[in-house]
Enzyme design. Structure first.
Site, PDB file in Angstrom:
ATOM      1  N   TYR A  72     -11.396  -3.851   3.705  1.00  0.00           N
ATOM      2  CA  TYR A  72     -10.402  -3.458   4.705  1.00  0.00           C
ATOM      3  C   TYR A  72     -11.108  -3.490   6.058  1.00  0.00           C
ATOM      4  O   TYR A  72     -11.957  -2.638   6.339  1.00  0.00           O
ATOM      5  CB  TYR A  72      -9.904  -2.045   4.387  1.00  0.00           C
ATOM      6  CG  TYR A  72      -8.676  -1.577   5.139  1.00  0.00           C
ATOM      7  CD1 TYR A  72      -8.597  -1.631   6.529  1.00  0.00           C
ATOM      8  CD2 TYR A  72      -7.597  -1.023   4.442  1.00  0.00           C
ATOM      9  CE1 TYR A  72      -7.481  -1.175   7.201  1.00  0.00           C
ATOM     10  CE2 TYR A  72      -6.472  -0.554   5.114  1.00  0.00           C
ATOM     11  CZ  TYR A  72      -6.421  -0.640   6.489  1.00  0.00           C
ATOM     12  OH  TYR A  72      -5.312  -0.162   7.155  1.00  0.00           O
TER      13      TYR A  72
ATOM     14  N   ASP B 107      -5.129   9.076   9.806  1.00  0.00           N
ATOM     15  CA  ASP B 107      -3.787   8.669  10.224  1.00  0.00           C
ATOM     16  C   ASP B 107      -3.359   9.287  11.542  1.00  0.00           C
ATOM     17  O   ASP B 107      -3.590  10.464  11.808  1.00  0.00           O
ATOM     18  CB  ASP B 107      -2.775   9.016   9.135  1.00  0.00           C
ATOM     19  CG  ASP B 107      -2.906   8.071   7.948  1.00  0.00           C
ATOM     20  OD1 ASP B 107      -2.850   6.851   8.172  1.00  0.00           O
ATOM     21  OD2 ASP B 107      -3.106   8.554   6.821  1.00  0.00           O
TER      22      ASP B 107
ATOM     23  N   GLU C 172       0.879  -1.157   0.000  1.00  0.00           N
ATOM     24  CA  GLU C 172       0.000   0.000   0.000  1.00  0.00           C
ATOM     25  C   GLU C 172       0.918   1.208   0.000  1.00  0.00           C
ATOM     26  O   GLU C 172       1.658   1.426   0.959  1.00  0.00           O
ATOM     27  CB  GLU C 172      -0.907  -0.007   1.243  1.00  0.00           C
ATOM     28  CG  GLU C 172      -1.854   1.184   1.289  1.00  0.00           C
ATOM     29  CD  GLU C 172      -2.685   1.263   2.585  1.00  0.00           C
ATOM     30  OE1 GLU C 172      -2.672   0.303   3.380  1.00  0.00           O
ATOM     31  OE2 GLU C 172      -3.322   2.306   2.781  1.00  0.00           O
TER      32      GLU C 172
END
Lengths: 390, 266
Positions: B176, B62, B51
């Site tokens: 995911y 993040d 990724e």
């Protein structure tokens, strides 16, 4: 184009703006919040309780003040909607109380918030104390420095203030960090977003809680409505609160963005005036970005306008012509503070001073018209910053 | 090429009875010139694909490590174009599948179709965009279909059955599975809710499930590999690169970490 003023569509869109660009972890909470707010807002008991708190605790309705000396000085009739007189010193408390009430109804024991100028942080800390909720406020480290008074107020009210050191250490970074907290804590925490920004349903919900400003104006002025309504725009909650009930009534609605050191210097916060469409903090709107689609830092002397995005409904108001958006520089805003202080004995927040400064600058064009300024907050928090620039 | 290459990767590893290891690395670290060497080292250490993060100014999903990595990569001049050139170089040099990770705004700014076309031309096989939930990812999915790329959709511990069904109906190249509530970053304990989540996903779809967010150690990766078809590890690797004294040290630290993780998913 048909103009739609009621609710955003089922995808949370105001025209092409708005929506829900959020991590999956938050999506179920946003759905839950939308349902909870829609139910609460149509529940007469919730509305009555909200309205009672606005009256007995916040001190609403806020006065409509005919600013006679300022009017004489400028040669333009100016009225002030005195949101600076609301409890805690700004319009932010309307939304914080509404969302606090909702958090309690949803059974969330903890609230978080972002803040720029600190007014929303203080309002949320106040609502948290009132409703007995735990409270954490994210604030950029630059803003912590320039709004030190509000940091102390939040701490006295029992909130934890977390310094955000990423990026420029201002409002954008505080919003991002609050959202990151929420991704972790969403199951027991409500995010009291402070403006008409963020993923759906926030822009709609915050607008509904702030509409009280414009609704009071309708009651206070009756058939004798103003010709022009002016309000400063960072995310744009005070502006949307007064614009929305007054839209489509033949009144000129003007939102004032921060021109900072000047639009041509690139150091400003004029997302509509100098930005382009994109996605920031969960919604499609105008933002300041570079040619690669990376978000640019905003700049304004007022921490509350120092933001590279704007509420999606303002983007829609701009696109449809329901309102227009202009800008005022740091220096003009500082002059606006002194002008209002000397003529009316009112020290406005640096944010609100942008609206005053616009009227002063445009006074010739405004001659013969009645201008209503939304005085969104008071300037106690800014005196040190103003003192440095005198 | 494209989505099919991801399908055959999962078919192969399912047959081998093991999970896929997909290291995440921000493009342009420790500097644009050395970035390719990091990917080559990870390929040599047993990575099954990558990724590759296009560094962005506002990475909402993040945590601090990848934020810092993004800031450093941007300062070092890693524009989206530079990142996509790196993708092309990684694909050419390693022959492994690559997913490009970025956020909604840079894609919309460039134009969804043009972005996907450029990514496909670079040799990418799929796209991961954490702030495009299934409600907003329609245009990206249509563009990806036209160019033969896969789109990854997320499912979180908070996602109910209706949302998992909507994700399955969007035909992602893999799901995911968000192992931990929160943004990316290392945690002492992780994956406590993963078993249940993967079970709920498998009840709805047989699309491969890859676990990520909060998985950083070999033992955490091994636990995730027992239930999921693949594991993504990011912050633990980016941190090693950020903390390394030199590009050489970064490369060897990373190779060791990836080798340990690759052993763990087998």
């Amino acid at each position: 184009m048909t103009i739609k003023l009621d609710r955003p569509d089922e995808r949370g869109r105001f025209g092409e703006f708005g929506g829900r660009f959020a991590p999956e972890t938050l999506m179920p909470a946003l759905e839950e919040l939308e349902t909870a707010f829609a139910e609460a807002w149509s529940d007469p008991e919730f509305r009555t309780e909200f309205s009672e708190i606005l009256t007995t605790y916040i001190g609403r309705p806020t006065p409509l003040h005919p600013a006679r000396s300022l009017s004489e000085h400028l040669g333009v009739e100016v009225l002030l909607k005195r949101e600076d007189l609301a409890h805690t010193g700004a319009h932010k408390i309307n939304n914080a109380i509404g969302q606090g009430l909702l958090a309690r109804r949803m059974g969330k024991p903890r609230v978080i918030a972002e803040t720029g100028a600190g007014q929303h942080g203080v309002a949320t800390a106040t609502a948290a104390a009132y409703f007995g909720l735990d409270c954490t406020v994210y604030m950029g480290e630059v803003d912590i420095e320039r709004q030190a008074l509000n940091v102390l107020r939040m701490e006295i009210l029992g909130a934890e203030v977390v310094a955000v050191r990423t990026g420029a250490g201002t409002l954008k970074d505080a919003v991002s960090e609050a959202m990151r907290d929420w991704v972790r804590t969403v199951e027991d925490t409500h995010y009291v977003i402070g403006s008409v920004v963020g993923p759906h349903p926030f822009p709609w919900m915050v607008r509904e809680f702030q509409r009280v400003i414009g609704e009071e104006v309708l009651g206070q002025m009756g058939d004798d409505l103003p010709d022009v309504v002016v309000a400063c725009v960072g995310g744009g909650s005070n502006a949307m609160g007064i614009f929305h009930p007054l839209a489509e009534r033949g009144i000129e609605l003007v939102g004032i963005e921060a021109a900072g050191e000047g639009i041509d210097t690139g150091r400003h916060g004029a997302s509509i005036g100098a930005g382009t469409p994109g996605v920031l903090h969960g919604s499609a709107t105008y933002l300041l970005q570079d040619e690669q689609g990376r978000v640019r830092e905003a700049h304004s002397i007022s921490a509350g306008l120092d933001y590279p995005g704007v509420g999606p409904e303002h983007a829609y108001f701009h696109q449809t012509g329901l309102a227009r958006y202009e800008s005022v520089t740091d220096d003009e805003a500082l002059e606006g503070v002194e002008l209002l202080a000397r003529t009316e004995g009112i020290i406005p927040a640096l944010e609100s001073a942008h609206a005053i400064a616009w009227v002063a600058r445009e006074r010739r064009r405004l001659e013969g018209r009645r201008v209503l300024v939304n005085l969104s907050g008071r300037g106690d928090k800014d005196v040190e910053e103003i003192g440095k620039r005198r | 090429m494209g989505r099919e290459r991801l399908s055959s990767l999962f078919a192969r590893t399912r047959a081998e009875g093991r999970a896929v290891l997909l290291p995440y690395m921000t493009a342009g670290l420790p500097d644009p010139g050395t970035s390719l060497a990091l990917f080559e080292a990870m390929a040599g250490a047993g990575a099954d694909g990558f990724e590759v993060g296009i560094p962005y100014t506002d990475p909402l999903m993040d945590g601090p490590v990848i934020q810092q990595g993004s800031e450093r990569a941007i300062e070092a001049g890693t524009s989206p174009d530079v990142a996509l050139e790196l993708v092309a170089a990684v694909v050419e040099s390693t022959g492994l599948p690559v997913l490009v990770m970025t956020y909604a705004n840079p894609i919309l700014h460039r134009g969804v179709d043009e972005f996907v076309a450029v990514a496909a031309e670079a040799g990418a096989d799929g796209v991961i965009v954490p702030d495009l939930p299934v409600e907003e990812s329609g245009p990206l999915r249509r563009a990806a279909d036209r160019h033969g790329l896969g789109v990854v959709q997320f499912v979180a511990p908070t996602s109910g059955t209706a949302r998992i069904e909507a994700v399955a109906a969007a035909d992602p190249c893999f799901v995911y599975a968000v192992a931990e509530m929160g943004v990316t970053g290392e945690r002492a304990e992780a994956g406590g809710r993963l078993d249940g989540l993967v079970g709920r996903i498998r009840a709805v779809t047989d699309v491969p499930v890859v676990a990520g967010v909060g998985i950083s150690t070999p033992s955490q990766a091994a636990a995730a590999a027992r239930v999921a078809d693949g594991v993504i590890v990011g912050s633990a690797l980016v941190r090693r690169v950020l903390e390394a004294d030199s590009p050489d040290a970064a490369t060897s630290e990373l190779a060791q970490a990836v080798a340990d993780l690759a052993a763990a998913v087998r």
